[in-house]
Write a protein that holds these residues in place. Structure first.
Motif, short mmCIF file in Angstrom:
data_model
loop_
_atom_site.label_atom_id
_atom_site.label_comp_id
_atom_site.label_asym_id
_atom_site.label_seq_id
_atom_site.Cartn_x
_atom_site.Cartn_y
_atom_site.Cartn_z
N LEU A 29 43.00 40.57 50.39
CA LEU A 29 42.17 39.92 49.54
C LEU A 29 42.54 39.69 47.93
CD1 LEU A 29 38.80 41.52 51.03
CD2 LEU A 29 39.63 39.01 51.20
N ARG A 68 42.83 36.74 45.77
CA ARG A 68 42.03 36.77 44.31
C ARG A 68 42.80 36.53 43.08
NH1 ARG A 68 39.35 42.37 46.04
NH2 ARG A 68 37.61 41.49 47.64
N GLU A 89 35.55 35.00 51.51
CA GLU A 89 35.59 35.24 49.96
C GLU A 89 35.46 33.88 49.38
OE1 GLU A 89 37.35 38.16 46.72
OE2 GLU A 89 36.70 39.04 48.50
#
Length: 812
Positions: free
Chosen positions: A125, A129, A403
């Protein structure tokens, strides 16, 4: 009874078959792994197979390619065109390093969880990001738009896939079997992910969040005193001090006051530990390079040296290769997954790189209109954000993790400052900037002279590197090179107000105005990650660079060097002298002489007093000193500044020039400490720590044992694939910059001339297969500080006893 035994035996057999065929958590099914037909036993590699000649017929080739191998396992590739050249490079690199390539791409692209499960989900993640995919896609578009890079990427990709397609399960590298998955086809974007990962590793930045917290706590005056923008005590910049800048700078933005910047936008939480992960520069992740002039050389031509300091791993970060076409003949090291040679030489030139540490990673405080985060305030208006949906598949989980990463014009909004549960800090970093840095290396591989070198550097985006150069026209040069934004002083030292357009990256330093020097009077050029220039350079690059000790030692030795040869520079690469100890130890011993010491403390003080400042492997003094200095630095500063410690130069300046300063007092204790208290207290703590870990002072305190250098397999967990224990000296502030896990990942020395002679080595071997004789075959010589002569072929049929085998690739 026999029936009972038979039933029990059958039940056990059925259970074994069931469990051996099922994966257990992140581990693979044991049955296939243990199979004598497809399992780990198929991964042995017999050295007797090296004297062979093979002909392989493969798809997509345009012409015949000949690959000769020497006795260290290095391929020398001879092709008739670029496509076939990079096809062969991709094929042979995949043969030796396929799992390494797969792992590094998964790490960069945020796909480790597909093979390792939830344990790596947060890491994946974080990669998403940071916008690694966004940057890779932008750079791929640029690379595919130019014929040279497009050909290289397509050729390399076809070669990797030609190797993968011929693999049966029994042929998979052992790590695939251990983790229970199979190789997947290579894609051109994978090369861009490799470049993104290197950019992330080496892009300079400061801990803006930590520095902003300290700014709010102490104010600008204190921060300026304790965290100065240039070393106070000593520096030996890459571009010699006093160099005149023969250009007119572009307009530099007006500096915004740090306090005003924070006041003009949303505040960070005052006096509260911020949630972002602490960032600290790791000393030892750096490099050395230098070149001496023809006048200093016994050969009458320049000599160039480079030793990039990175994490020491098995397999190595680097892969040796020679690439030959009718237009080019180049030798050096490549990065598995990237076509071309990154550091190396050809018949006419040699080059190498070290990290600049330019500040090209900034954080911006974003003001959103509301919790939907669909709009943010910038230039006195609300602007729309963009959403990038990231989907991470996790081994063992039924559904992927999804996400939505919000993007502003600055970059992805990924970090928070504890003022809300939502991230509100955007990242602007050079990895998002579209470019085609591959062309720099493509052109350097073919360079013939200084002008070619300078032209190649204009294509480079990042991470900014100090490109050292030498050629057969007897030029030497070094350029602090990369695409660097024009900033006001300290822009990016603290979190920036993202609502004010004056904090944006508004322009770029023109490539021709990047700091450089050609043929300086002193007869050498060098870099060791120290400050790029003195304070007269008009542009702001960063406020903090590597400490100066390595650079000072290199420059002292090069200044005194005459009639140098390759071995002179090899010896310098292995230099263990501590400029840091020479600078500060006499003062510390003087302070200790005023303090009552125990017998063991007196013995340690005597050892230090008799030390020759060499971080030799068997030195006990080096162990005491190297453990003491960080303990002393921490004892001085941590009570006020936590983990955001002032620089080593600032610490030395305090000890040598400001012995009465308030910073020696520990504010967490009821009484007031002085410099002698802190010096003695940290000395005692160091000796206590060494005793607790290594017993009473004895040969167990020798520096190589205390430092405990490890070269680990990339998996981190397969300890049987690690290198055996090694005995080395050096240290983070030493030219021979070997620490516990970092060090010279590649040492190279090149004597230019009509026929170049070059030497090089890295700790490991060409093969990533632990069963191969080429897995660790170079480690012993590297440990001793020796180099292999790099066998530079001019023709595919050249004869030499060092040549061991041959593969001919032909079009199917």
């Amino acid at each position: 009874m026999k029936i009972v035994k038979a039933i029990v035996s059958l039940a056990i057999a059925i259970a074994l078959i069931y469990f051996l065929d099922k994966p257990l958590g992140p581990a693979p099914a044991l049955g296939p792994f243990l199979s004598p037909f497809t399992g780990f036993s198929q991964n042995g590699e017999d050295a007797s197979g090296s004297d062979t000649e093979l002909v392989l017929k493969l798809d997509s080739l345009q012409s015949e390619v000949i690959i000769r191998f020497d006795d260290t396992g290095v391929p020398h590739i001879f092709a008739r065109n670029d496509f076939d050249l990079f096809y062969a490079q991709g094929y042979i690199t995949a043969r030796d390093r396929l799992w390494q390539m797969d792992l590094q791409i998964r790490a960069a692209s945020g796909r480790l969880s597909e093979i390792l499960g939830k344990v790596t989900l947060e890491m994946d993640l974080q990669s998403r990001r940071l916008g690694m995919g966004y940057g890779a896609e932008a750079n791929l578009k640029m690379a595919m738009s130019e014929p040279q890079s497009r050909t290289a990427l397509l050729g390399y990709t076809a070669g990797v896939n030609a190797y993968i397609s011929q693999l049966a399960p029994k042929d998979y590298p052992i790590e695939f079997k251990l983790l229970g998955y199979k190789p997947e086809p290579w894609k051109p974007i994978n090369t861009m992910y490799m470049l993104e990962q290197m950019t992330l590793t080496l892009a300079g930045r400061s801990n803006e969040i930590g520095m902003t917290e300290l700014l709010q706590k102490y104010g600008k005056q204190v921060i300026d005193q304790v965290f100065p923008d240039y070393p106070l005590l000593q520096e030996s910049p890459i571009i010699p001090a006093g160099t005149k800048w023969d250009f007119k700078p572009v307009t530099i933005p007006e500096k915004l006051s740090s306090i005003d910047t924070l006041d003009s936008g949303p505040h960070l939480t005052r006096n509260k530990r911020l949630s972002s992960k602490h960032y600290e520069k790791v000393e030892g992740i750096g490099s050395n390079n230098w070149a001496v002039s023809a006048e200093k050389s016994i050969t009458g031509y320049p000599i160039l040296a480079n030793d990039p300091h990175l994490e020491l791993t098995l397999p190595s970060i680097w892969y040796q290769v020679q690439l030959h076409t009718p237009e080019m003949n180049v030798y050096g090291v490549s990065l598995p997954g990237i076509p071309s040679v990154i550091i190396g030489f050809n018949q006419n030139v040699a080059w190498g790189v070290t990290n600049v540490d330019a500040d090209v990673y900034d954080l911006y405080k974003i003001k959103f209109k509301d919790s939907s985060r669909k709009q943010y305030w910038h230039e006195n208006q609300w602007k729309n954000t963009r959403i990038r949906k990231e989907v991470v598949y996790v081994k063992g989980e039924k559904s992927p993790v999804t996400e939505e990463v919000v993007y502003t014009h600055h970059g992805p909004v990924t970090e928070t400052d504890n003022t809300s549960k939502q991230p509100d800090l955007a990242i602007r970093w050079i990895g998002h900037e579209p470019g085609n840095s591959f062309m720099t290396f493509y052109q350097l591989n073919r360079a013939k002279n200084y002008d070619d070198y300078r032209s190649a550097l204009t294509r480079y985006v990042g991470p900014a590197q100090n490109f050292v150069f030498a050629d057969n026209s007897k030029n030497i040069a070094i350029t602090v090179n990369g695409k660097m934004p024009v900033k006001y002083k300290e822009q990016g030292k603290f979190v920036l107000d993202g609502t004010d357009h004056r904090n944006d990256w508004l322009a770029w330093i023109p490539a021709e105005q990047n700091p450089y020097v050609k043929n300086p009077e002193r007869g050498f050029v060098s870099s060791a990650n120290q400050s790029s220039t003195d304070t007269t350079y008009p542009y702001y690059i960063n406020w903090a660079f590597a400490p100066s000790e390595r650079a000072i030692r290199i420059n002292e030795r090069l200044q005194a060097m005459t009639k140098a040869n390759a071995d002179s520079l090899r010896t310098l690469q292995n230099d263990n002298f501590s400029v840091l100890a020479r600078t500060i130890l006499p003062k510390l011993l003087e302070v200790l002489s005023t303090t009552a010491l125990s017998p063991s403390e007196k013995a340690a003080k005597i050892i230090l007093a008799n030390w020759n400042y060499q971080n030799a492997p068997n030195s006990v003094a080096a162990s005491i000193f190297e453990e003491w200095i960080p303990a002393l630095r921490n004892a001085i500063w941590s009570d006020e500044f936590g983990s955001e410690l002032p620089s080593r130069d600032r610490t030395l300046y305090l000890l040598l020039k400001q012995p009465e300063e308030k910073w020696f007092d520990n504010i967490t204790t009821p009484h007031e400490e002085t410099m002698p208290d802190i010096v003695y207290g940290s000395f005692k703590a160091t000796l206590d720590s060494l005793k607790a870990r290594h017993g009473t002072m004895s040969p167990t305190w020798q520096w190589s044992k205390v430092k405990g250098t490890e070269i680990r397999h990339l998996s981190r967990s397969l300890k049987s694939f690690n290198a055996p224990a090694i005995t080395t000296g050096g240290g983070s502030s030493i030219v021979n910059a070997i620490t516990k896990r970092n060090g010279p990942s590649w040492r190279m020395v090149v004597e230019l001339g009509p026929t170049p002679r070059a030497y090089g080595i890295y700790p490991g071997g060409q093969s990533g297969n632990p069963g191969s004789p080429y897995y660790l075959n170079m480690l012993g010589k590297w440990e001793k500080g020796e180099l292999n002569e790099l066998f530079f072929l001019n023709a595919p049929d050249q004869q030499n006893p060092r040549l061991t085998s041959r593969i001919t690739l032909q079009k199917k």
